[in-house]
Design a protein around this motif. Structure first.
Motif, mmCIF file in Angstrom:
data_model
loop_
_atom_site.group_PDB
_atom_site.id
_atom_site.type_symbol
_atom_site.label_atom_id
_atom_site.label_comp_id
_atom_site.label_asym_id
_atom_site.label_seq_id
_atom_site.Cartn_x
_atom_site.Cartn_y
_atom_site.Cartn_z
ATOM 1 N N ALA A 27 0.832 -1.207 0.000
ATOM 2 C CA ALA A 27 0.000 0.000 0.000
ATOM 3 C C ALA A 27 0.869 1.260 0.000
ATOM 4 O O ALA A 27 0.540 2.251 -0.673
ATOM 5 C CB ALA A 27 -0.944 -0.005 1.201
ATOM 6 N N MET A 28 1.988 1.218 0.718
ATOM 7 C CA MET A 28 2.913 2.354 0.696
ATOM 8 C C MET A 28 3.489 2.548 -0.702
ATOM 9 O O MET A 28 3.520 3.677 -1.206
ATOM 10 C CB MET A 28 4.055 2.137 1.694
ATOM 11 C CG MET A 28 3.691 2.363 3.132
ATOM 12 S SD MET A 28 5.093 2.060 4.253
ATOM 13 C CE MET A 28 6.330 3.188 3.646
ATOM 14 N N ARG A 29 3.973 1.470 -1.319
ATOM 15 C CA ARG A 29 4.558 1.569 -2.662
ATOM 16 C C ARG A 29 3.566 2.171 -3.651
ATOM 17 O O ARG A 29 3.928 2.963 -4.511
ATOM 18 C CB ARG A 29 4.991 0.189 -3.171
ATOM 19 C CG ARG A 29 6.344 -0.258 -2.728
ATOM 20 C CD ARG A 29 6.810 -1.506 -3.486
ATOM 21 N NE ARG A 29 5.850 -2.582 -3.518
ATOM 22 C CZ ARG A 29 5.726 -3.532 -2.587
ATOM 23 N NH1 ARG A 29 6.515 -3.538 -1.547
ATOM 24 N NH2 ARG A 29 4.836 -4.483 -2.720
ATOM 25 N N GLU A 30 2.321 1.758 -3.530
ATOM 26 C CA GLU A 30 1.286 2.220 -4.452
ATOM 27 C C GLU A 30 0.658 3.540 -4.010
ATOM 28 O O GLU A 30 -0.172 4.097 -4.730
ATOM 29 C CB GLU A 30 0.211 1.137 -4.593
ATOM 30 C CG GLU A 30 0.762 -0.129 -5.226
ATOM 31 C CD GLU A 30 -0.217 -1.293 -5.212
ATOM 32 O OE1 GLU A 30 -1.367 -1.128 -4.742
ATOM 33 O OE2 GLU A 30 0.179 -2.382 -5.672
ATOM 34 N N LEU A 85 6.256 14.086 -4.208
ATOM 35 C CA LEU A 85 7.069 12.886 -4.377
ATOM 36 C C LEU A 85 6.177 11.700 -4.691
ATOM 37 O O LEU A 85 5.022 11.655 -4.290
ATOM 38 C CB LEU A 85 7.847 12.592 -3.096
ATOM 39 C CG LEU A 85 8.768 13.700 -2.609
ATOM 40 C CD1 LEU A 85 9.302 13.352 -1.226
ATOM 41 C CD2 LEU A 85 9.901 13.936 -3.582
ATOM 42 N N ARG A 86 6.741 10.728 -5.399
ATOM 43 C CA ARG A 86 6.033 9.461 -5.596
ATOM 44 C C ARG A 86 6.930 8.345 -5.092
ATOM 45 O O ARG A 86 8.162 8.423 -5.191
ATOM 46 C CB ARG A 86 5.606 9.265 -7.038
ATOM 47 C CG ARG A 86 6.677 8.870 -7.985
ATOM 48 C CD ARG A 86 6.101 8.526 -9.381
ATOM 49 N NE ARG A 86 7.184 8.122 -10.241
ATOM 50 C CZ ARG A 86 7.711 6.907 -10.298
ATOM 51 N NH1 ARG A 86 7.240 5.952 -9.557
ATOM 52 N NH2 ARG A 86 8.720 6.634 -11.099
ATOM 53 N N HIS A 107 13.104 -0.612 6.908
ATOM 54 C CA HIS A 107 12.977 -0.467 5.461
ATOM 55 C C HIS A 107 13.592 0.848 5.012
ATOM 56 O O HIS A 107 13.887 1.714 5.826
ATOM 57 C CB HIS A 107 11.500 -0.514 5.024
ATOM 58 C CG HIS A 107 10.709 0.661 5.516
ATOM 59 N ND1 HIS A 107 10.066 0.661 6.716
ATOM 60 C CD2 HIS A 107 10.487 1.873 4.962
ATOM 61 C CE1 HIS A 107 9.465 1.826 6.891
ATOM 62 N NE2 HIS A 107 9.705 2.588 5.839
ATOM 63 N N VAL A 108 13.766 0.965 3.722
ATOM 64 C CA VAL A 108 14.155 2.231 3.108
ATOM 65 C C VAL A 108 13.117 2.514 2.025
ATOM 66 O O VAL A 108 12.935 1.711 1.111
ATOM 67 C CB VAL A 108 15.569 2.170 2.487
ATOM 68 C CG1 VAL A 108 15.888 3.466 1.744
ATOM 69 C CG2 VAL A 108 16.614 1.900 3.565
ATOM 70 N N ALA A 109 12.418 3.631 2.184
ATOM 71 C CA ALA A 109 11.473 4.060 1.153
ATOM 72 C C ALA A 109 12.258 4.894 0.144
ATOM 73 O O ALA A 109 12.956 5.841 0.518
ATOM 74 C CB ALA A 109 10.353 4.891 1.770
ATOM 75 N N VAL A 110 12.175 4.520 -1.102
ATOM 76 C CA VAL A 110 12.829 5.284 -2.161
ATOM 77 C C VAL A 110 11.739 6.095 -2.846
ATOM 78 O O VAL A 110 10.767 5.541 -3.361
ATOM 79 C CB VAL A 110 13.548 4.370 -3.173
ATOM 80 C CG1 VAL A 110 14.216 5.195 -4.262
ATOM 81 C CG2 VAL A 110 14.565 3.487 -2.444
#
Length: 152
Positions: A23-26, A74-75, A97-100
């Motif tokens: 859900a975060m990625r999307e 940002l996306r 985690h690392v959110a890019v």
């Protein structure tokens, strides 16, 4: 209002965390919020100006993430370097985690984070979200410094 279904109740904490990362990625606020118990809380122990310290209840999570992600320049590109630690307390995980994230100009920024998640009946009862606010600030400052308004 979403109720706990049999499918929700059967999810393990690891499965919930995997769905949370998806859900975060999307940047899917509804999918994210639907992972929470009706009375679930999402806390941000490292508060930042202009952002609440917590969301209380599934619908507050939904509204908060809709607003935050809807306004973000940002996306999300990926969630990388995920490491999950089982906690002694049943239903509790710690996830690194690392959110890019990427700007409209194609600049990428790494935002390290740590999640402490407590799952009850297959839904998030409590989330403590320790994200690197300085990394978020650097990404925002870089975007703002390169905007046409900053040049005038």
């Amino acid at each position: 209002m979403t109720k706990t279904s049999g499918a929700d109740a059967g999810r393990t904490p690891r499965e919930v965390l995997d769905l949370y990362h998806r859900a975060m990625r999307e940047m899917a606020a509804d999918d994210l919020a639907d992972l929470y118990a009706e009375d679930g809380t999402h806390e941000f122990p490292f508060t930042t100006p202009g952002f609440p310290g917590r969301f209380e209840g599934r619908e507050a999570v939904r509204a908060g993430y809709r607003a935050a992600w809807g306004a973000s320049p940002l996306r999300m590109v990926e969630i990388a370097d995920v490491v999950v630690h089982e906690a002694a307390e049943a239903g509790t995980l710690v996830g690194e985690h690392v959110a890019v994230v990427e700007s409209a100009r194609g600049e990428r920024f790494a935002v390290p984070g740590l999640l402490v998640v407590r799952v009850r009946d297959g839904l998030i009862a409590r989330m403590r979200d320790y994200m690197d606010a300085l990394a978020v600030g650097r990404a925002g400052a870089s975007i703002a410094s390169k905007s046409p308004a900053a040049a005038s």
